[in-house]
Scaffold this active site. Structure first.
Site, short mmCIF file in Angstrom:
data_model
loop_
_atom_site.label_atom_id
_atom_site.label_comp_id
_atom_site.label_asym_id
_atom_site.label_seq_id
_atom_site.Cartn_x
_atom_site.Cartn_y
_atom_site.Cartn_z
N ARG A 144 32.13 -18.75 2.33
CA ARG A 144 32.37 -18.47 0.90
C ARG A 144 32.85 -19.73 0.20
NH1 ARG A 144 33.81 -13.08 2.78
NH2 ARG A 144 35.88 -13.77 3.41
N PHE A 181 23.48 -7.92 -1.61
CA PHE A 181 24.47 -7.26 -0.75
C PHE A 181 25.87 -7.79 -1.10
CE2 PHE A 181 20.45 -7.79 1.47
CZ PHE A 181 20.12 -6.49 1.79
N ASP A 228 24.40 -4.42 -5.06
CA ASP A 228 24.86 -3.67 -3.90
C ASP A 228 24.54 -2.20 -4.12
OD1 ASP A 228 26.87 -4.47 -1.43
OD2 ASP A 228 26.95 -2.34 -1.92
N SER A 229 24.29 -1.49 -3.05
CA SER A 229 23.95 -0.07 -3.16
C SER A 229 25.19 0.81 -3.32
CB SER A 229 23.15 0.39 -1.94
OG SER A 229 23.92 0.22 -0.76
N ASP A 253 23.52 -11.72 2.27
CA ASP A 253 24.47 -11.43 3.35
C ASP A 253 24.40 -9.94 3.67
OD1 ASP A 253 26.49 -11.69 5.22
OD2 ASP A 253 28.09 -11.48 3.74
N CYS A 265 24.25 -11.03 10.58
CA CYS A 265 25.42 -10.73 11.42
C CYS A 265 25.03 -9.85 12.59
CB CYS A 265 26.53 -10.09 10.59
SG CYS A 265 26.10 -8.48 9.89
#
Length: 292
Positions: A108, A124, A146-147, A196, A236
């Protein structure tokens, strides 16, 4: 939190100021639950401990889900932390993982340094970690997708918490896969894209399915990236090796008809070391790419 590399596989402990959040994810760590948590309480002197053992991993171990306050008293107000000079509110009760992705803190900070003067898309976006870092670093604007509506609401509170001009941030509650295609139809373009996503492949057997997902988002993100723009793309998934991830992104670039230069590689922060005999421990990997 060292994952398997600290000799305590399946046991996670993240500290947020005076609050400790633990995950007990394996049968072995479950056997030593009381001892481990007792040692942590004694050594950290934290005011409270929450458990977030509410993941699919426990089910694979034949363990029931377990979550909630297990020591101390609940905080009277929202939990806040400061990372790289940026203030965040963290939801340790209902947020993803333990509430925040601490393993991404160095990345970040790097994105913040690279964002100066750029129009950025944050796919995301969760609660705004990369968004706030980019805005603090001088990004002209950031569109965060984002959802999760609650995650975006928390991201907006984080924006206000840092007194960042609201006009520089745009929020979109949507499925990222569909949103990237919609942005193409709208003719949107960006100087910087960050991807991400959550874990697509927990194990190697999921790698083929995950590869399709990673290729899709990177392909469509690249179509939104201006020449000279940057793509910071992450995985990830422990089931996807760094080599495979690079091949997937290279395939996406070929299908998008763009040429990319590899500028940097990303990994987890230094408190997430990797044992040489356990390459899957290098679960977080990322690429900084420049579109030619």
């Amino acid at each position: 939190m060292h994952g398997e590399s600290d000799g305590l596989p399946g046991f996670v402990a993240d500290r947020y100021a005076h609050t400790l959040v633990v995950q007990v994810l394996s049968a072995g760590s479950e056997k030593w639950r009381k001892t481990l948590i007792g040692i942590l309480c004694e050594q950290s002197a934290c005011a409270r401990v929450y458990e977030r053992s509410d993941t699919d991993g426990r089910e694979l171990e034949g363990l029931a889900s377990s979550a909630g306050l297990i020591a101390g008293a609940a905080a009277e107000g929202p939990l806040q932390i400061v990372e790289n000079g940026i203030r965040y509110e963290v939801d340790v009760v209902a947020g993803q993982k333990t509430g925040f992705y601490l393993d991404q803190r160095d990345n970040r900070a790097r994105v913040g340094l690279l964002a100066d003067g750029r129009e950025m898309l944050n796919g995301f976006g969760y609660t705004g970690g990369f968004t706030l870092s980019a805005l603090a670093g001088g990004a002209r604007s950031v569109l965060s997708i984002d959802s999760s509506g609650p995650a975006l609401e928390l991201a907006k509170r984080n924006l206000a918490l840092n007194k960042v001009e609201a006009a520089r941030a745009e929020w979109l509650e949507a499925d990222v896969f569909g949103a990237l295609r919609k942005l193409q139809r709208e003719g949107r373009q960006f100087d910087f894209v960050v991807l991400d996503p959550p874990k697509f492949a927990p194990t190697p057997k999921d790698a083929e399915r995950a590869a399709r997902g990673y290729k899709d988002i990177n392909l469509n993100a690249l179509k939104l990236l201006r020449p000279g723009g940057l793509l910071a793309t992450f995985s990830c998934s422990g089931g996807v090796s760094p080599e495979l991830f690079q091949k997937i992104v290279a395939g996406a670039a070929a299908d998008a008809g763009v040429s990319l230069l590899l500028r940097e590689r990303f990994r987890a922060a230094a408190d997430h070391p990797v044992r040489i005999e356990f390459p899957e421990g290098e679960y977080l990997k990322g690429l900084l790419l420049e579109r030619c």
